[in-house]
Design a protein around this motif. Sequence first.
Motif, PDB file in Angstrom:
ATOM      1  N   ASP A  32       0.987  -1.175  -0.008  1.00 46.29           N
ATOM      2  CA  ASP A  32      -0.118   0.014  -0.058  1.00 46.29           C
ATOM      3  C   ASP A  32       0.921   1.291  -0.019  1.00 46.29           C
ATOM      4  O   ASP A  32       0.570   2.250  -0.561  1.00 46.29           O
ATOM      5  CB  ASP A  32      -0.737  -0.170   1.388  1.00 46.29           C
ATOM      6  CG  ASP A  32      -1.830   1.318   1.267  1.00 46.29           C
ATOM      7  OD1 ASP A  32      -1.880   1.993   2.219  1.00 46.29           O
ATOM      8  OD2 ASP A  32      -2.377   1.283   0.252  1.00 46.29           O
ATOM      9  N   HIS A  33       1.829   1.311   0.818  1.00 46.96           N
ATOM     10  CA  HIS A  33       2.668   2.308   0.817  1.00 46.96           C
ATOM     11  C   HIS A  33       3.460   2.704  -0.476  1.00 46.96           C
ATOM     12  O   HIS A  33       3.570   3.923  -0.894  1.00 46.96           O
ATOM     13  CB  HIS A  33       3.945   2.220   2.224  1.00 46.96           C
ATOM     14  CG  HIS A  33       4.594   3.482   2.434  1.00 46.96           C
ATOM     15  ND1 HIS A  33       4.261   3.873   3.811  1.00 46.96           N
ATOM     16  CD2 HIS A  33       5.486   4.145   1.815  1.00 46.96           C
ATOM     17  CE1 HIS A  33       5.019   4.792   3.801  1.00 46.96           C
ATOM     18  NE2 HIS A  33       5.736   5.180   2.802  1.00 46.96           N
ATOM     19  N   CYS A  35       2.495   1.798  -3.268  1.00 46.75           N
ATOM     20  CA  CYS A  35       1.643   2.264  -4.468  1.00 46.75           C
ATOM     21  C   CYS A  35       1.249   3.698  -4.036  1.00 46.75           C
ATOM     22  O   CYS A  35       1.002   4.364  -5.075  1.00 46.75           O
ATOM     23  CB  CYS A  35       0.412   1.204  -4.242  1.00 46.75           C
ATOM     24  SG  CYS A  35       0.486  -0.339  -4.846  1.00 46.75           S
ATOM     25  N   CYS A  36       1.103   4.112  -2.923  1.00 42.36           N
ATOM     26  CA  CYS A  36       0.793   5.534  -2.651  1.00 42.36           C
ATOM     27  C   CYS A  36       1.757   6.293  -3.096  1.00 42.36           C
ATOM     28  O   CYS A  36       1.468   7.236  -3.695  1.00 42.36           O
ATOM     29  CB  CYS A  36       0.445   5.612  -0.994  1.00 42.36           C
ATOM     30  SG  CYS A  36      -0.934   4.967  -0.266  1.00 42.36           S
ATOM     31  N   VAL A  37       2.986   5.925  -2.831  1.00 43.82           N
ATOM     32  CA  VAL A  37       4.229   6.774  -3.291  1.00 43.82           C
ATOM     33  C   VAL A  37       4.418   6.932  -4.947  1.00 43.82           C
ATOM     34  O   VAL A  37       4.253   8.183  -5.556  1.00 43.82           O
ATOM     35  CB  VAL A  37       5.544   6.207  -2.877  1.00 43.82           C
ATOM     36  CG1 VAL A  37       6.713   6.755  -3.588  1.00 43.82           C
ATOM     37  CG2 VAL A  37       5.585   6.416  -1.272  1.00 43.82           C
ATOM     38  N   GLU A  39       1.685   6.406  -7.021  1.00 43.79           N
ATOM     39  CA  GLU A  39       0.416   7.355  -7.174  1.00 43.79           C
ATOM     40  C   GLU A  39       0.618   8.689  -7.040  1.00 43.79           C
ATOM     41  O   GLU A  39       0.271   9.591  -8.087  1.00 43.79           O
ATOM     42  CB  GLU A  39      -0.668   6.406  -6.754  1.00 43.79           C
ATOM     43  CG  GLU A  39      -1.173   5.385  -7.035  1.00 43.79           C
ATOM     44  CD  GLU A  39      -2.128   4.800  -6.235  1.00 43.79           C
ATOM     45  OE1 GLU A  39      -2.697   5.309  -5.116  1.00 43.79           O
ATOM     46  OE2 GLU A  39      -2.789   3.762  -6.494  1.00 43.79           O
TER      47      GLU A  39
END
Lengths: 370, 119
Positions: A32-33, A35-37, A39
């Motif tokens: 998740d981390h 992917c957030c970075v 995105e």
Amino acid sequence: MVELTDKQIDFIREQIAANGVKIEDLQFNLLDHICCVIENEMSEGEDFKLFFDKVFPCFFRYHLSEIQEETELLLTFKHFYAMKKTVNITGISVVLLMLLFTILKLFHLPGASVTLIVEVVLFSFLFLPLMIVLKFKDDGAIINKLVLSGGLVLGIISAIGILAKLMHWPFATPFMIIGISGFTFVYVPLYFFTNYRKPELKFNTLVNSVLMMSVGGLLFSLFSLHGTRLTESNKAVYTFLLQESIRSASSSTNTISAANREKARVNLDELQTVKIQLLASKLTIDKTQILKIGEANAYELISNDALLKDHLNSDAQLKLNKLIANLETELQITLSSTAKPINWDGYTLKDALQQLTLFQIRCQRQLNDK
Amino acid sequence: MYICLMYSSELLKGTLKTIVLHLLKDHGRMYGYEITQRVKELTNEKIQITEGALYPLLHALEKNEEVQTDVEFIGKRVRKYYTLTPKGNSLAAQKVSELSDFITTLKFLLDLEPKIANG
């Protein structure tokens, strides 16, 4: 803000797992981390793979798996702290119990055995095993950890062997021989050769090795390796039995009177008492304890080179010879190959006990024959 | 442990737990990336918490029942949100108070601010 495709998310997950992160929860966190970075920071139209390769190394110092290692360390930290505390408490307890055991034994006070058992159990099954676990958690070469752990295992075996020996439990000797010999002749050389190469440890390694080898060697020298003497003793017994069987085949069939039978029974009881007294004298315990542990076990505890004359003074020897002579007369048999009384001076205690026991058997057989 | 970048890791070691607990106390429900971004924003990028420091700590807090988690599915991935438990709440207050007192003492010790002696 870029939106990642399922294929890209799968790729990131595979990379996380392939780089050593196995804990599922941690995989979800990192996925998740990352992917957030991506995105939030990747520009529209920028190549995903190139951006991932640029950003991925920022998540670790040397390798992604260090995050899992750090997680495992923090999760087990409480246990690690508890283990260290337990080692400290157990170590102090072992020392105090050893002092208590020494005092109880010196002053012949009750509770020495229990204290000893508790002390050795704590030492062998708590203190040393925890030391092995803590050693593996330390930084350092794996070979050093393995060597030290091997030494501690041999220490456990030795301690159990010594306790078994003191408590007259079975398998004491094999445990002691394996533990002490293994420690002295396997562990100490390994310890020396794995540590001597390091200049900062050279002197300490040498001193420790000499100390351990000396102590182990001294303990090893206490072992009785009297295989040859045992063989001689067995041969003497066999020779005696052969002579007696020949004598029995040619013995006369005189009848024994009732009066003599009665006297012989009393004298046989007296002979048994003498044997028990000899065992008790050698083992420095009283007769009731001999009966408790069993005559055969008590016999086994006697060293092969213990001499009869050390436990039978000249008066007692005369008395024993008279007892044997009376039985020989009453039951019309002989103990020795000559008619003269035995000179017990050269006999070991074990040989004498064997002779007396065989004589008892023959006497009993005579008594039982109609 | 590697919180970076403006301050040395020795300075920040031991304060990460207090930072995270306080943030969760103030902001309620947060996920990992959100925590790192919030700290970065509030400190003008002077403190940037790395994933290698944050997630092991969050896992340890969860094991000690100082935070609880709930999960949300964002497409194919799973997002874990962290919230303080009552135990975590009181620990947060305690840790902040302890650190605050420590900072005050340091200021006095290093002559950064005159301290009125306690009567």
